[in-house]
Design a protein around this motif. Structure first.
Motif, mmCIF file in Angstrom:
data_model
loop_
_atom_site.group_PDB
_atom_site.id
_atom_site.type_symbol
_atom_site.label_atom_id
_atom_site.label_comp_id
_atom_site.label_asym_id
_atom_site.label_seq_id
_atom_site.Cartn_x
_atom_site.Cartn_y
_atom_site.Cartn_z
ATOM 1 N N TYR A 1 0.784 3.848 11.747
ATOM 2 C CA TYR A 1 0.570 5.298 11.722
ATOM 3 C C TYR A 1 1.321 5.677 12.313
ATOM 4 O O TYR A 1 1.255 5.365 13.737
ATOM 5 C CB TYR A 1 -0.744 5.861 11.853
ATOM 6 C CG TYR A 1 -1.970 4.564 10.727
ATOM 7 C CD1 TYR A 1 -2.075 4.976 9.825
ATOM 8 C CD2 TYR A 1 -2.248 3.597 11.481
ATOM 9 C CE1 TYR A 1 -2.498 4.934 8.486
ATOM 10 C CE2 TYR A 1 -3.791 3.161 10.402
ATOM 11 C CZ TYR A 1 -3.884 3.419 9.138
ATOM 12 O OH TYR A 1 -4.455 2.654 8.242
ATOM 13 N N THR B 1 -6.561 -0.871 12.946
ATOM 14 C CA THR B 1 -5.796 -1.330 11.249
ATOM 15 C C THR B 1 -5.510 -2.556 11.218
ATOM 16 O O THR B 1 -5.604 -3.531 11.907
ATOM 17 C CB THR B 1 -4.782 0.075 10.839
ATOM 18 O OG1 THR B 1 -4.538 -0.297 9.604
ATOM 19 C CG2 THR B 1 -3.766 -0.634 11.268
ATOM 20 N N GLU C 1 -7.555 6.989 4.582
ATOM 21 C CA GLU C 1 -7.394 5.575 3.496
ATOM 22 C C GLU C 1 -8.288 5.225 2.737
ATOM 23 O O GLU C 1 -8.130 4.128 1.877
ATOM 24 C CB GLU C 1 -6.909 4.548 4.814
ATOM 25 C CG GLU C 1 -6.240 5.066 5.673
ATOM 26 C CD GLU C 1 -4.600 3.800 4.753
ATOM 27 O OE1 GLU C 1 -4.343 3.788 4.141
ATOM 28 O OE2 GLU C 1 -4.115 3.885 5.302
ATOM 29 N N ARG D 1 0.022 -2.264 8.062
ATOM 30 C CA ARG D 1 -0.127 -0.845 7.708
ATOM 31 C C ARG D 1 0.409 0.082 8.965
ATOM 32 O O ARG D 1 -0.030 -0.236 10.597
ATOM 33 C CB ARG D 1 -1.266 -0.216 7.782
ATOM 34 C CG ARG D 1 -1.835 1.469 7.443
ATOM 35 C CD ARG D 1 -0.346 1.477 6.157
ATOM 36 N NE ARG D 1 -1.519 2.220 4.843
ATOM 37 C CZ ARG D 1 -0.906 2.682 4.014
ATOM 38 N NH1 ARG D 1 0.477 2.078 4.166
ATOM 39 N NH2 ARG D 1 -1.139 3.983 3.598
ATOM 40 N N LEU E 1 -3.975 4.435 -3.395
ATOM 41 C CA LEU E 1 -3.224 3.920 -2.365
ATOM 42 C C LEU E 1 -2.794 2.245 -2.292
ATOM 43 O O LEU E 1 -1.898 1.566 -2.310
ATOM 44 C CB LEU E 1 -3.647 4.300 -1.103
ATOM 45 C CG LEU E 1 -3.285 5.956 -0.370
ATOM 46 C CD1 LEU E 1 -4.496 5.637 0.615
ATOM 47 C CD2 LEU E 1 -2.324 6.114 -0.381
ATOM 48 N N GLU F 1 -8.862 5.417 -1.691
ATOM 49 C CA GLU F 1 -8.332 3.704 -1.264
ATOM 50 C C GLU F 1 -7.750 3.509 -2.921
ATOM 51 O O GLU F 1 -6.358 2.683 -2.676
ATOM 52 C CB GLU F 1 -10.291 2.976 -1.377
ATOM 53 C CG GLU F 1 -9.869 1.629 -1.569
ATOM 54 C CD GLU F 1 -8.727 0.167 -0.619
ATOM 55 O OE1 GLU F 1 -8.247 -0.644 -1.400
ATOM 56 O OE2 GLU F 1 -8.432 1.074 0.275
ATOM 57 N N GLY G 1 -9.566 0.534 2.835
ATOM 58 C CA GLY G 1 -9.877 1.632 3.797
ATOM 59 C C GLY G 1 -11.073 1.718 4.018
ATOM 60 O O GLY G 1 -12.396 1.874 2.812
ATOM 61 N N ARG H 1 0.964 -1.474 0.153
ATOM 62 C CA ARG H 1 0.017 0.275 0.198
ATOM 63 C C ARG H 1 1.181 1.320 0.206
ATOM 64 O O ARG H 1 2.219 1.251 0.956
ATOM 65 C CB ARG H 1 -0.579 0.004 1.085
ATOM 66 C CG ARG H 1 -2.055 1.152 1.618
ATOM 67 C CD ARG H 1 -2.927 0.564 2.202
ATOM 68 N NE ARG H 1 -3.934 1.185 2.105
ATOM 69 C CZ ARG H 1 -4.904 1.467 1.496
ATOM 70 N NH1 ARG H 1 -5.551 0.290 0.523
ATOM 71 N NH2 ARG H 1 -5.996 2.316 1.339
ATOM 72 N N TYR I 1 -7.943 4.523 8.874
ATOM 73 C CA TYR I 1 -7.782 3.223 8.982
ATOM 74 C C TYR I 1 -7.897 2.121 8.106
ATOM 75 O O TYR I 1 -8.612 2.168 6.893
ATOM 76 C CB TYR I 1 -7.469 1.949 10.203
ATOM 77 C CG TYR I 1 -9.074 2.456 10.658
ATOM 78 C CD1 TYR I 1 -9.977 0.942 10.518
ATOM 79 C CD2 TYR I 1 -10.095 3.496 11.767
ATOM 80 C CE1 TYR I 1 -11.122 1.211 11.086
ATOM 81 C CE2 TYR I 1 -11.409 3.286 12.227
ATOM 82 C CZ TYR I 1 -12.027 1.941 11.806
ATOM 83 O OH TYR I 1 -13.472 2.011 11.861
ATOM 84 N N ILE I 2 -7.440 0.683 7.884
ATOM 85 C CA ILE I 2 -7.685 0.212 6.623
ATOM 86 C C ILE I 2 -7.894 -1.290 7.427
ATOM 87 O O ILE I 2 -8.037 -1.380 9.055
ATOM 88 C CB ILE I 2 -6.451 -0.280 5.595
ATOM 89 C CG1 ILE I 2 -5.210 -1.303 6.923
ATOM 90 C CG2 ILE I 2 -5.991 0.869 5.098
ATOM 91 C CD1 ILE I 2 -3.566 -1.370 5.686
#
Length: 967
Positions: free
Chosen positions: A263, A645, A306, A261, A313, A310, A301, A66, A275-276
């Motif tokens: 952050y 996430t 996110e 992922r 990314l 989407e 996402g 991503r 978040y995903i």
């Protein structure tokens, strides 16, 4: 044997360069590897030959990395890193379904225990959590209905029958653990263990939930048997080694390389970035319309940037074509294409400014709390205004329990401290006493009317109706209750009857769902039904956690639990880092609980978010007035999106949902409140442009506007019994004179003319100018945002930002930026540009003009000059002139009710004569707009480097100028 020779040569070179001990280790490893090679050559080779004739060609998608998310200066906010996941594939061969369930469940159980033994956690994204011995949903709305449909095997939520649609979490888990689905038993007989070839005795409720989560994931992949189900993500090297070492005993278990992922500084950016997580069916359907390559198990996402970005990314998947055998094992890879990474997204946000604004806001809210807390048990408001409401220290003690900061469920655990056990024993006594008193009241034929009960008993009775009877089970059916019925009104509004009388009437009117309390017995008279209702209430109260929390409030007020004990519990439960000296001072009494709590709040060791009192939340937006770029978009409180996430931490998600400070609410885009006096510049422009006033028009600001009834009053009349006297437009903006703007609204509606006052006419004019400044539509921000509400009632009151006016801070931020640049209304944006992985610009986001407001220069001059006077009259903003910075602004204190502190709002731009940025600050229940103005002043100091950063970002509660602005 080529592989053997290559490995031999590598190890030999390593051995030559190492010590004897290390060489021995490598020789041992080589021996193990050699054994593995022979095993693969001989045993697996035989299996390969045996299954060759059964092989099937498959194609597997390879997920891409991503893209990253950066701030405007290239500071990374979100990125992906290499990690390892534990997976399981349902590739076993079983004689029957019962044997499969028993053996597969045990394999999953062993795998879970192995993972947890090494300090890692298994996925918990089913949407159900275990709380206090019962299962609860961590989902709601459509997401919950989709879960139920999937569990019950329905393709659409519309196909759910009534019992399925209303199924509780306990009922759904009971179904999933039944032999109809996964057969996850709480106990096995010795005969069953022998028959199925398993060793486990049964599973605890927590283990059942864990296994059900994995089995549910396996079921979702059942149409692709070669697609593994994730059991744990981002596991340690120890877990990787343990799984690989025990693969022979854990059929289908494996390790997969994946990406995690991450952050950075997540709490400051989570409401923006989001978040995903695993795509839901609805999300998948939507994404597949744009890109058919999306699949059910894809991570996408789920919120924020996110979600909005989407497809940029996500990147492009690769694939592997292979042959697999009848149970999904890979036999041969025939073709492979590597995935391509996603694009990188650059935001307009300034990372450092965003973090500073968040800290400034938290410091200010903490400062307000500290200034309002008093050393009393209760606060009786009397005739005090909303700006004078105080916070009793006992409300602070209770807030720590009410908002789950102190875990009252731990009081009864085996490892509870002596203090926790002592408090719990007192709680049990209090509960027994309270429930006995409640039941005595409900059994009393001469029960007192609600209005004659003590406040404590009133709260109990109200809770019984709203939460126990009309809660999830709907024993008292909300749809059946006739809210126009006289008895209903006598209970809810007039308060002249008892709960006993109300419930007996509800039974006679068939408002009670008898099936929820009587089982299958249809032959019950009204008195028997009433007794069953009482039994239901008594049983529920003995188990209900929210009722239990309420009891702790009265334990505090009745000195059955002390504030000192609450403070010590913070250390017992690890909320605060243990401090021997402070604990000793609390225990000895040399440090009072009151002073202790003020100190912890002042130093932000206990935050406004944790207390969830009023105030506990706020927002700040900073906009480039010449482009619409959003430099900061801060919402307090926030959350850690790292824990949501990839694979969601359901327990953490559930804790956020029940948090009384509502951290999921974006205070910039999802909190529509009355704008109060910040709406007055628009009304001023409307009055000037429509010709009902000029900049020099003098209006006598009397205290009460008597041209309409009921007659609205000015804030100065309400607070001081005074009047503003003669006001021009500039002084009326400065003084925020309500009377002046009542008159403008009245004139815009035809007042003082032959046609006479017409509410609809006035509202239409106000709406016209509000829409010119973008207040009729969303601001343009690329995250979830509420629609604005322009007032549709009472033209006079609407002219001071009341009526039904309701705007988010993002709407107001755009409007104020347009005031600053004299009419260019830009769509706000969080996006700067998109770049490919190799740094090539894919797309740049240019300023997008929503509307150009064309009005006379004299109108701009008058309003902007009035806003300069506001800043000059606001202590914290006026002080900035000492540093050479002049600001223009407008205060706005919006009243919620007399029993709650006012909302504090301040809008501004700077420099006043050559605007660069617009700043809007709102603190819900922040008492006075002076508090919001002080936060804005600190932000200007930071942005323009007027003082050292350490003077602004102190990490402690912010002091106050003492100014109280009532407008």
């Amino acid at each position: 044997m080529k592989l053997f020779r290559e490995i031999r040569d590598i190890l030999w070179n390593i051995i030559k360069s190492r010590t004897f001990i290390l060489s021995a280790v490598f020789i041992l490893l080589f021996g193990i590897l050699l054994q593995r090679v022979f095993y693969l050559q001989i045993v697996k080779g035989a299996e390969y030959q045996e299954s060759f004739s059964l092989r099937t060609e498959r194609e597997v998608s390879l997920a891409s990395t991503r893209g990253n998310i950066y701030d405007r200066n290239g500071e990374v906010l979100a990125y992906s890193e290499l990690s390892y996941s534990v997976t399981i594939l349902d590739n076993g061969s079983y004689p029957d379904t019962r044997t499969k369930n028993a053996q597969l469940n045990e394999t999953i159980y062993k795998l879970i225990k192995l993972i947890e033994k090494n300090g890692d956690s298994v996925v918990s994204d089913l949407g159900i959590v275990l709380q206090n011995g019962s299962y609860e949903y961590s989902l709601s709305g459509t997401s919950l209905m989709r879960l139920k449909a999937d569990v019950y095997g329905e393709t659409s939520i519309n196909n759910l029958d009534a019992s399925q649609e209303l199924a509780t979490a306990d009922e759904l888990m009971e179904y999933m653990c039944s032999d109809e689905r996964y057969d996850i038993k709480s106990s096995y007989t010795e005969e069953e263990k022998e028959r199925y070839g398993i060793s486990v005795d049964g599973y605890t409720p927590e283990e059942q939930l864990q296994i059900a989560t994995i089995r549910f994931g396996i079921s979702a992949n059942s149409y692709k048997r070669y697609v593994a189900t994730t059991v744990a993500t981002d596991v340690s090297e120890e877990t990787v080694a343990a799984v690989l070492e025990n693969q022979n005993e854990l059929q289908g278990a494996d390790i997969e390389q994946s990406s995690r992922r991450v952050y950075t500084d997540s709490i400051y950016f989570a409401p923006l970035i989001g978040y995903i997580g695993k795509a839901s069916q609805d999300e998948l359907d939507s994404l597949q319309e744009e890109n058919p390559d999306y699949e059910l198990n894809d991570i996408v996402g789920k919120a924020g940037i996110e979600q909005y970005m989407e497809t940029e990314l996500q990147g492009t998947k690769g694939y592997e074509k292979m042959y697999v055998d009848s149970v999904g094992r890979v036999l041969e890879v025939t073709e492979q294409q590597d995935p391509e990474p996603g694009n990188d997204v650059y935001l307009t946000i300034d990372k450092d400014l965003q973090i500073a604004a968040y800290q400034i806001l938290e410091q200010k809210i903490a400062g307000i709390l500290v200034s309002k807390i008093q050393n009393t048990k209760e606060y009786i408001q009397g005739n005090d205004s909303a700006s004078e409401i105080m916070i009793p220290i006992y409300d602070v003690y209770y807030a720590l329990i009410d908002n789950y900061i102190i875990d009252i469920t731990h009081f009864s655990e085996d490892d509870a401290t002596e203090l926790e056990k002592s408090v719990y024993q007192r709680f049990l006594s209090k509960r027994e006493q309270a429930v006995a008193e409640i039941m005595a009241e409900l059994n009393n034929e001469n029960a007192a009317a609600y209005q004659n009960l003590s406040q404590e008993m009133k709260n109990y009775m109200s809770y019984i109706v709203s939460d126990v009877l009309m809660g999830d089970n709907q024993v008292l059916m909300s749809d059946a209750v006739d809210t126009s019925d006289e008895t209903y009104i006598a209970w809810t509004t007039d308060e002249v009857i008892s709960l006993r009388e109300y419930l007996q009437y509800a039974i006679s009117m068939n408002w009670i769902d008898v099936t929820k309390i009587s089982g299958d017995d249809p032959y019950l008279d009204s008195q028997e039904i009433y007794q069953l209702v009482l039994e239901y209430i008594q049983s529920a109260l003995m188990e209900d956690m929210e009722f239990g929390k309420m009891l702790y409030k009265y334990m505090l007020l009745d000195d059955q639990m002390t504030g000192r004990e609450v403070c010590l519990l913070l250390y017992d439960q690890g909320v605060l880092e243990y401090d021997e000296a402070t604990v000793a001072s609390l225990q000895s009494g040399s440090l009072s609980a009151y002073n202790f709590m003020l100190d912890k709040i002042s130093n932000l060791e206990i935050t406004p978010a944790q207390l969830a009192l009023e105030p506990c939340s706020g927002g700040i937006i900073v906009v480039d007035v010449n482009t619409g770029d959003t430099l900061a978009c801060v919402t307090y409180p926030s959350y850690d999106n790292n824990r949501l996430t990839n694979v969601m931490d359901s327990e953490y998600y559930n804790s956020l949902r029940r948090d009384l400070s509502s951290p999921f609410v974006n205070r910039v885009t999802q909190e529509n409140l009355a704008p109060g006096s910040t709406f007055k510049p628009i009304v001023a422009i409307a009055g000037l442009e429509e010709g009902v006033i000029t900049p020099s028009t003098v209006i006598y600001g009397a205290g009460q506007f008597t041209e309409i009834t009921p007659s609205p009053t000015c804030w100065i009349f309400n607070q001081y019994g005074g009047v503003h006297g003669n006001e021009t437009l500039l002084t009326a903006i400065r003084d925020s004179c309500n009377y002046y703007f009542y008159e403008v609204g009245y004139r815009l509606a035809g007042g003082r003319t032959a046609g006479g006052y017409n509410v609809e006419k006035g509202l239409a004019v106000l709406e016209k100018y509000a829409r010119m400044f973008g207040l009729g539509e969303k601001s343009g921000l690329e995250i979830s945002e509420y629609d604005p509400q322009i007032s549709d009632e009472d033209a006079v009151r609407s002219a001071i930002g009341q009526g039904t006016n309701a705007f988010s801070l993002s709407h107001i931020g755009r409007y104020v930026a347009a005031l600053a640049n004299r009419g260019s209304v830009y769509n706000l944006t969080l996006l700067d540009r998109v770049e490919s992985a190799d740094g090539e610009t894919v797309e740049s986001f240019e300023p997008e003009l929503y509307n150009q407001v064309e009005i006379a220069d004299s109108s701009w001059d008058a309003v902007q000059e009035g806003m300069k006077l506001v800043a000059d009259d606001t202590t914290s903003l006026n002080a900035l002139s000492e540093y050479g910075l002049d600001v223009a602004g407008k205060t706005g204190t919006a009243q919620q009710s007399r029993s709650h502190p006012n909302h504090a709002l301040f809008v501004s731009y700077a420099p006043a004569d050559d605007p660069e940025i617009a700043v809007a600050v709102r603190i819900a229940n922040g008492y006075t707009s002076a508090n919001a103005a002080e936060a804005a002043a600190d932000l200007y100091k930071y942005y323009y480097n007027l003082v050292d950063e350490e003077e602004i970002l102190t990490g402690t509660a912010s002091g106050s100028s003492g100014q109280n602005i009532a407008d």
